[in-house]
Design a protein around this motif. Structure first.
Motif, PDB file in Angstrom:
ATOM      1  N   LYS A 224     -35.689  17.032  -6.869  1.00  0.00           N
ATOM      2  CA  LYS A 224     -34.444  17.430  -6.448  1.00  0.00           C
ATOM      3  C   LYS A 224     -34.822  18.534  -5.169  1.00  0.00           C
ATOM      4  O   LYS A 224     -34.878  19.765  -5.393  1.00  0.00           O
ATOM      5  CB  LYS A 224     -33.669  18.029  -7.535  1.00  0.00           C
ATOM      6  CG  LYS A 224     -33.292  17.026  -8.549  1.00  0.00           C
ATOM      7  CD  LYS A 224     -32.185  17.731  -9.713  1.00  0.00           C
ATOM      8  CE  LYS A 224     -31.822  17.015 -10.695  1.00  0.00           C
ATOM      9  NZ  LYS A 224     -32.647  16.156 -11.283  1.00  0.00           N
TER      10      LYS A 224
ATOM     11  N   ASP B 169     -33.767  18.887  -1.026  1.00  0.00           N
ATOM     12  CA  ASP B 169     -32.923  18.424   0.208  1.00  0.00           C
ATOM     13  C   ASP B 169     -33.675  17.505   1.089  1.00  0.00           C
ATOM     14  O   ASP B 169     -33.160  16.781   1.892  1.00  0.00           O
ATOM     15  CB  ASP B 169     -32.258  19.627   0.909  1.00  0.00           C
ATOM     16  CG  ASP B 169     -31.371  20.444  -0.111  1.00  0.00           C
ATOM     17  OD1 ASP B 169     -30.872  19.702  -0.937  1.00  0.00           O
ATOM     18  OD2 ASP B 169     -31.032  21.490   0.250  1.00  0.00           O
ATOM     19  N   GLU B 170     -35.203  17.901   1.307  1.00  0.00           N
ATOM     20  CA  GLU B 170     -35.677  17.262   2.412  1.00  0.00           C
ATOM     21  C   GLU B 170     -36.041  15.757   2.059  1.00  0.00           C
ATOM     22  O   GLU B 170     -36.899  15.088   2.957  1.00  0.00           O
ATOM     23  CB  GLU B 170     -36.825  17.948   2.791  1.00  0.00           C
ATOM     24  CG  GLU B 170     -37.801  18.259   1.977  1.00  0.00           C
ATOM     25  CD  GLU B 170     -37.560  19.595   1.028  1.00  0.00           C
ATOM     26  OE1 GLU B 170     -38.742  20.255   0.908  1.00  0.00           O
ATOM     27  OE2 GLU B 170     -36.308  19.960   1.027  1.00  0.00           O
TER      28      GLU B 170
END
Length: 273
Positions: free
Chosen positions: A149, A151-152
């Motif tokens: 988990k 974002d990138e």
């Protein structure tokens, strides 16, 4: 800077002899002397003291050695990387040992049949280590049963994999006395607390399904193995009728410059049979 001048300098500094350096470089002795003079002219200082056959490095020559070695190594690495990039589609793919053994090796074989020009670096490590490599851009593509988990990172479910508690077929003992724990994923633990293996301490904990399978042959142990291994290995038999299903994720950086190749590879299905 002409890298051939640095190469010649390093060879002379190693041999301390213009003639032997010339032999190693497949040059004439006069060519070696000319290159050293060129380098000395560019740097504005003498790199060697010459007294007949006694050739020694000056202080400047000594100081140049680590820089010359670093520049040559960088240049050779750059040539290698550029050569690979211009000739091949190269991708680094990581997964745990068990996923390679059970699913990904056959997928890789099919991928090579589809793309002969493909160049792959396969990495085997723990999921935690591979996620770090992915984040550091040291890895292009990760296969895992748990999507990180972050974002990138982009992730995609590319299929489901199934497991079943198995034993060696010649083991007629109905009671399960020994258990081998394969670390398929962190959240696989709840399954291990159910049923026949609830109170059994594992005789081995491993992230390699093949190691577990081989040890099962010399013990009375059971282990959760891929269901399709019942078809692949005739000496395996079910120790339980319960089937455990897990999603298989492909994970990559959303800023990866290998996006096109990754998407092309992911069109190749991972067959579980």
């Amino acid at each position: 800077m002409d890298t051939e001048l640095l190469k010649t300098f390093l060879e002379v500094s190693k041999t301390r002899h213009f003639g032997r350096a010339a032999e190693s470089l497949y040059l004439t002795q006069s060519a070696v002397s000319f290159r050293i003079r060129q380098l000395e002219t560019q740097l504005g200082t003498n790199l060697f003291t010459r007294h007949r056959n006694n050739i020694r490095l000056t202080v400047a020559g000594e100081r140049l050695i680590p820089y010359a070695e670093s520049l040559m190594n960088t240049w050779l690495l750059a040539k290698k990387e550029i050569s690979h990039a211009s000739q091949h589609s190269e991708l680094s793919i990581g997964a745990t040992a068990s996923l390679w053994e059970a699913y990904l090796t056959s997928w890789l074989q099919e991928s090579y049949l589809e793309r002969e020009e493909l160049r792959i670096e396969s990495r085997v490590s723990t999921r935690q280590s591979l996620v770090k490599q992915l984040h550091a851009r040291e890895l292009d593509l990760l296969f895992t049963t748990e999507a990180p988990k972050m974002d990138e990172l982009e992730s995609k479910i590319i299929g489901d994999i199934t497991f079943q508690l198995m034993k060696i077929a010649s083991n007629k003992n109905e009671e399960i006395a020994q258990f081998i724990k394969i670390e398929w994923s962190a959240d696989f633990q709840p399954f291990l607390s159910n049923g026949a293996v609830q109170k059994i301490d594992p005789i081995l904990t491993t992230n390699s399904a093949m190691i577990a399978y081989q040890l099962m042959k010399t013990t009375q142990a059971v282990a959760f193995l891929p269901t399709h291994w019942l078809d692949l290995y005739s000496d395996l038999a079910p120790a339980s009728t319960e089937i455990i299903q897990k999603p298989l994720f492909a994970v990559w950086l959303n800023t990866s410059d290998q996006q096109v190749l990754i998407q092309q590879l992911l069109k190749q299905p991972i067959n579980h049979q």
